[in-house]
Design a protein around this motif. Sequence first.
Motif, mmCIF file in Angstrom:
data_model
loop_
_atom_site.group_PDB
_atom_site.id
_atom_site.type_symbol
_atom_site.label_atom_id
_atom_site.label_comp_id
_atom_site.label_asym_id
_atom_site.label_seq_id
_atom_site.Cartn_x
_atom_site.Cartn_y
_atom_site.Cartn_z
ATOM 1 N N GLU A 85 -14.161 0.375 7.935
ATOM 2 C CA GLU A 85 -15.086 0.051 9.017
ATOM 3 C C GLU A 85 -14.338 -0.451 10.254
ATOM 4 O OE1 GLU A 85 -19.056 -2.739 9.829
ATOM 5 O OE2 GLU A 85 -18.047 -2.788 7.877
ATOM 6 N N ALA A 86 -13.335 -1.286 10.032
ATOM 7 C CA ALA A 86 -12.576 -1.849 11.158
ATOM 8 C C ALA A 86 -11.753 -0.795 11.878
ATOM 9 C CB ALA A 86 -11.665 -2.967 10.662
ATOM 10 N N LEU A 87 -11.320 0.232 11.145
ATOM 11 C CA LEU A 87 -10.394 1.220 11.702
ATOM 12 C C LEU A 87 -11.057 2.532 12.100
ATOM 13 C CD1 LEU A 87 -7.548 0.611 9.101
ATOM 14 C CD2 LEU A 87 -7.410 0.088 11.543
ATOM 15 N N LYS A 88 -12.383 2.593 12.064
ATOM 16 C CA LYS A 88 -13.049 3.882 12.275
ATOM 17 C C LYS A 88 -12.841 4.448 13.674
ATOM 18 C CE LYS A 88 -17.572 1.695 13.183
ATOM 19 N NZ LYS A 88 -18.969 1.584 12.674
ATOM 20 N N GLU A 89 -12.491 3.602 14.666
ATOM 21 C CA GLU A 89 -12.250 4.096 16.021
ATOM 22 C C GLU A 89 -10.765 4.307 16.309
ATOM 23 O OE1 GLU A 89 -14.934 2.702 19.308
ATOM 24 O OE2 GLU A 89 -15.292 1.048 17.908
ATOM 25 N N ALA A 90 -9.906 4.113 15.304
ATOM 26 C CA ALA A 90 -8.470 4.300 15.504
ATOM 27 C C ALA A 90 -8.141 5.777 15.669
ATOM 28 C CB ALA A 90 -7.692 3.717 14.334
ATOM 29 N N VAL A 91 -7.177 6.068 16.537
ATOM 30 C CA VAL A 91 -6.735 7.446 16.741
ATOM 31 C C VAL A 91 -6.074 7.984 15.480
ATOM 32 C CG1 VAL A 91 -5.119 8.899 18.045
ATOM 33 C CG2 VAL A 91 -6.460 7.153 19.230
ATOM 34 N N SER A 92 -5.300 7.133 14.821
ATOM 35 C CA SER A 92 -4.596 7.541 13.602
ATOM 36 C C SER A 92 -4.623 6.386 12.601
ATOM 37 C CB SER A 92 -3.149 7.929 13.937
ATOM 38 O OG SER A 92 -2.434 8.293 12.767
ATOM 39 N N PRO A 93 -5.724 6.220 11.872
ATOM 40 C CA PRO A 93 -5.853 5.082 10.954
ATOM 41 C C PRO A 93 -5.064 5.259 9.662
ATOM 42 C CG PRO A 93 -7.779 6.485 10.798
ATOM 43 C CD PRO A 93 -6.934 7.056 11.891
ATOM 44 N N GLN A 94 -4.556 4.149 9.158
ATOM 45 C CA GLN A 94 -3.913 4.106 7.844
ATOM 46 C C GLN A 94 -4.438 2.881 7.115
ATOM 47 O OE1 GLN A 94 0.390 4.375 7.867
ATOM 48 N NE2 GLN A 94 0.434 5.766 9.634
ATOM 49 N N ILE A 95 -4.233 2.834 5.808
ATOM 50 C CA ILE A 95 -4.576 1.638 5.048
ATOM 51 C C ILE A 95 -3.380 1.244 4.192
ATOM 52 C CG2 ILE A 95 -5.584 2.907 3.082
ATOM 53 C CD1 ILE A 95 -7.648 0.563 2.908
ATOM 54 N N HIS A 96 -3.206 -0.063 4.034
ATOM 55 C CA HIS A 96 -2.087 -0.626 3.281
ATOM 56 C C HIS A 96 -2.665 -1.434 2.116
ATOM 57 C CE1 HIS A 96 1.621 -3.540 3.319
ATOM 58 N NE2 HIS A 96 1.541 -2.832 2.199
ATOM 59 N N ILE A 97 -2.489 -0.945 0.906
ATOM 60 C CA ILE A 97 -3.053 -1.566 -0.297
ATOM 61 C C ILE A 97 -1.915 -2.154 -1.139
ATOM 62 C CG2 ILE A 97 -4.365 -1.131 -2.402
ATOM 63 C CD1 ILE A 97 -5.709 1.187 -0.963
ATOM 64 N N PHE A 98 -2.159 -3.333 -1.695
ATOM 65 C CA PHE A 98 -1.100 -3.953 -2.491
ATOM 66 C C PHE A 98 -1.652 -4.515 -3.795
ATOM 67 C CE2 PHE A 98 -2.963 -7.479 -0.247
ATOM 68 C CZ PHE A 98 -2.868 -8.562 -1.112
ATOM 69 N N LEU A 99 -0.760 -4.613 -4.772
ATOM 70 C CA LEU A 99 -1.035 -5.284 -6.044
ATOM 71 C C LEU A 99 0.301 -5.658 -6.666
ATOM 72 C CD1 LEU A 99 -3.360 -6.144 -7.924
ATOM 73 C CD2 LEU A 99 -2.996 -4.016 -9.194
ATOM 74 N N ALA A 100 0.391 -6.874 -7.185
ATOM 75 C CA ALA A 100 1.657 -7.366 -7.728
ATOM 76 C C ALA A 100 2.033 -6.650 -9.010
ATOM 77 C CB ALA A 100 1.573 -8.869 -7.958
ATOM 78 N N THR A 101 3.344 -6.469 -9.222
ATOM 79 C CA THR A 101 3.831 -5.791 -10.431
ATOM 80 C C THR A 101 4.869 -6.609 -11.198
ATOM 81 O OG1 THR A 101 5.461 -4.631 -9.050
ATOM 82 C CG2 THR A 101 3.402 -3.463 -9.531
ATOM 83 N N SER A 102 5.226 -7.794 -10.702
ATOM 84 C CA SER A 102 6.194 -8.616 -11.446
ATOM 85 C C SER A 102 5.473 -9.375 -12.556
ATOM 86 C CB SER A 102 6.892 -9.605 -10.510
ATOM 87 O OG SER A 102 5.976 -10.579 -10.025
ATOM 88 N N ASP A 103 6.194 -9.665 -13.623
ATOM 89 C CA ASP A 103 5.578 -10.350 -14.769
ATOM 90 C C ASP A 103 5.025 -11.716 -14.373
ATOM 91 O OD1 ASP A 103 6.055 -8.284 -16.559
ATOM 92 O OD2 ASP A 103 8.054 -9.034 -17.084
ATOM 93 N N VAL A 104 5.759 -12.461 -13.535
ATOM 94 C CA VAL A 104 5.308 -13.799 -13.159
ATOM 95 C C VAL A 104 4.023 -13.727 -12.348
ATOM 96 C CG1 VAL A 104 6.732 -13.895 -11.045
ATOM 97 C CG2 VAL A 104 6.049 -16.007 -12.194
ATOM 98 N N HIS A 105 3.885 -12.739 -11.485
ATOM 99 C CA HIS A 105 2.656 -12.599 -10.703
ATOM 100 C C HIS A 105 1.500 -12.125 -11.574
ATOM 101 C CE1 HIS A 105 3.651 -12.863 -6.231
ATOM 102 N NE2 HIS A 105 4.758 -13.226 -6.854
#
Length: 512
Positions: A85-105
């Motif tokens: 929704e926030a990026l719908k007017e962007a000329v070239s939108p991207q999204i950055h998704i994250f999730l931890a993969t270390s054992d401690v996290h």
Amino acid sequence: MKKIQFFDTTLRDGEQTPGVNFDVKEKIQIALQLEKLGIDVIEAGFPISSPGDFECVRAIAKAIKHCSVTGLARCVEGDIDRAEEALKEAVSPQIHIFLATSDVHMEYKLKMSRAEVLASIKHHIHYARQKFDIVQFSPEDATRSDRAFLIEAVQTAIDAGATVINIPDTVGYTNPTEFGQLFQDLRREIKQFDDIIFASHCHDDLGMATANALAAIENGARRVEGTINGIGERAGNTALEEVAVALHIRKDFYQAETNIVLNQFKNSSDLISRLSGMPVPRNKAVIGGNAYAHESGIHQDGVLKNPDTYEIITPALVGVDKNSLPLGKLSGKHAFHTRMEEMGYTLSEQELKDTFKRFKQLADAKKEVTEEDLHALILGQSSESTDDFELKHLQVQYVSGGVQGAIVRIEERDGALIEDAATGSGSIEAIYNTINRLMKQDIELIDYRIQAITAGQDAQAEVHVVIKDSNETEFHGIGIDFDVLTASAKAYLQASGKSKSTTKQVDFEEVK
């Protein structure tokens, strides 16, 4: 020559620096400068984190026309929807998704098993891919993750539709040898390595962020993430100016090119420094005040004979201008406007009118108007125009060795005038006690810093303050004036106004 993309996260990760809080107007100003710098991707914020961050991302997406804009999201459908929704007017939108993969996290933060993490990655990357052509996935704390599981997580993300894989050194733990080996392992194990973009995101806790980013590029990374001046949480992020200039100066070694306009780095650095309240150390690589200064007699002699003896980077390369600005009280509006454009500022007709008026006042008071003075003039006007409270009158009574008194009059945004007086052990304390009474606030001053914008008796004073409210939230204020006490009052008033109007953002774990 390989092409290296530059991903700037000054507005997201950089803003996580304690005491740094950009408003919408400041973020747009920074984003437009980053666009001039040639940044390929601007990470504008974390849309789900607060209504304010959402509006900032949306405003930047609308304003930027020549590069991509991205927003951060957790592996949560609501985060992804909000980013879309926030990026719908962007000329070239991207999204950055994250999730931890270390054992401690995974054990202590996520409380998820490896199987659950893989399932979440698969589902949410696939979900995001239906909404965005470019989906970046970051396995948070990658450098402390089990190598086999990290590779499995990366492969899962790619199979689900990720087009960019970012490898974050979340806590600044790795070193160039290890980080380079990690990318070699990914190249060997991931069959699509050359078909997608791999990126690095390094923190500087052990002072190796730039070296680690360059090691990643040596071993196959085609995107580098970082911030201007290296600002960010704890010891900060990879300083993009250092990586870009290193790639340029050592093109013979790295065999890489970028879209970066190198002579825009000084303007970018100055803007970030002033708006964040974080001064650039004089010995900072590439853009520090001493980067092109030579004290040693042997060095001076060599540079005078041939700059190549001791200067591998020319000042002009990064936009450092050694000449004074030839503007004064007799300069006209056209010359002033032209110089503003050369300095990277785009002003509306009303803003130009107001700024030129302030310039004339400045030129009447100073023997010489420098470029630093003009940057400060624009910053002061921009900061004051967004304030809910304006300093209208300041009177200080000073008694040597005695109690000092101050009278302060403030105009609120609705035009109402309020005035009060208080005392303190010093002039600054008296002023701040008075403002506290006027604002009916109980806050703590945790940082006060004053610096002269230029040399000489007629230099303007630039004051930065950081205050902390009862919720432990920090707010930064800037004040610029010829008078130190007035500049101090303006800075404290601006920070106090922010504490009144800013809603504390929701805290989420973010990829570092």
